[in-house]
Scaffold this active site. Structure first.
Site: not given
Ligand code: NAP
Length: 277
Positions: A137, A150
């Site tokens: 991130s 985080y």
């Molecule tokens: P998201 O739409 O909430 O997707 C998160 C994914 O991770 C979902 O498929 C979720 O599965 C899965 N997950 C969460 N906890 C888990 C666990 N214990 N075991 C297996 N799977 C798990 O959000 P996203 O933004 O795409 O997040 C993906 C990554 O990007 C994360 O690492 C997040 O910190 C990072 N990120 C996001 C942003 C942003 O602005 N969106 C910015 C920087 C970094 P379920 O559907 O089963 O919950």
């Protein structure tokens, strides 16, 4: 088309994981995605009869990870690329937030990712090729009040990625830490864990931050599909980057941080060098 690869992506139910899986499938790659329910498995596999495979796995189920990776290698094929995407954000003032929330945050964002890397590395090392992408991130480079756990977890994953990259480079394995800014995923919506408020002293600094994040959810600047294309470009590169920022917000904030850090290092340089010998 680039040569077809097998990608293992954790967390393909929504957000970056889903977008990357879809773009990778469209580019002719095979994708094994992890999900957390049988229904999500069926839904993901419906994306492609012969190229989309899902495995039910919570990345904190550490004892299950090696077996799942071995089974994928045997039944789908050699994993060319691991994408540690599964993760979530904890939001809360540190003094108010239980240590249990920190442990959970690190279990998923750090220990889960490391366990996945340790599971694929023996296979990649034997083949003398492979690429690991860790989705960190901009919060792994810069910090904001209200997301201490985080940021801590993402700084940890940045450091682990960079150091691991130096260990495995001789074996032809690349490690890229991908640091997105704010993107339109479920991160600040259904996935975020928010610790309730309890100490009024923090109202002034924290309440506007929580409110702004809730209001902005779903309207962030970043497009996950475009992030997916950027990640595919990194995967296709002969010399993939060690760090890749995604989004103009990440670029501006990380550059500001680096220049502030450089200013502070310069201001304290004489004290810094006064400790030698
Ligand atoms: P998201 O739409 O909430 O997707 C998160 C994914 O991770 C979902 O498929 C979720 O599965 C899965 N997950 C969460 N906890 C888990 C666990 N214990 N075991 C297996 N799977 C798990 O959000 P996203 O933004 O795409 O997040 C993906 C990554 O990007 C994360 O690492 C997040 O910190 C990072 N990120 C996001 C942003 C942003 O602005 N969106 C910015 C920087 C970094 P379920 O559907 O089963 O919950």
């Amino acid at each position: 088309m680039e040569s077809s690869k097998i990608l293992l992506i954790t967390g393909v139910s929504s957000g970056f994981g889903r977008a990357l899986a879809q773009e990778a499938l469209a580019a002719g790659h095979k994708v094994v995605g992890t999900v957390r329910s049988v229904e999500a498995k069926r839904e993901f596999e419906s994306l492609s009869a012969d190229a989309a495979f899902a495995r039910v796995l919570d990345v904190t189920d550490f004892d299950a990870i090696d077996g799942v990776v071995e089974e994928i290698e045997a039944s789908v094929g050699p994993i060319d690329v691991l994408v540690n995407n599964a993760g979530y954000g904890h939001e809360g003032v540190m003094e108010e937030s239980p240590l249990a929330e920190m442990r959970k945050q690190f279990d998923v964002n750090v220990f889960g990712a490391v366990a996945m890397m340790k599971a694929v590395l023996p296979f990649m090392r034997a083949r003398r090729r492979g690429h690991i992408l860790n989705i960190t991130s901009m919060g792994g480079h810069i910090t904001m009040p209200g997301i201490t756990y985080y940021c801590g977890s993402k700084f940890a994953l940045e450091g682990i990625s960079e150091a691991l990259g130096k260990e495995v480079k001789p074996f032809g394995i690349a490690v890229t830490a991908v640091a997105p800014g704010s993107f339109r995923t479920d991160w600040a919506g259904r996935s975020m864990r928010r610790t309730p408020r309890s100490i009024p002293d923090y109202d002034a600094i924290f309440d506007p931050i929580r409110k702004a994040r809730e209001e902005k959810s779903g309207k962030q600047l970043g497009d996950p599909q475009k992030a997916a294309r950027a990640m595919l470009a990194a995967i296709a590169a002969d010399r993939p980057p060690t760090h890749l920022l995604l989004g103009s917000d990440a670029l501006g904030l990380v550059r500001d941080k680096l220049s502030t850090l450089e200013d502070e290092i310069r201001a304290w340089e004489s004290v810094t060098v006064s400790t030698d010998c």
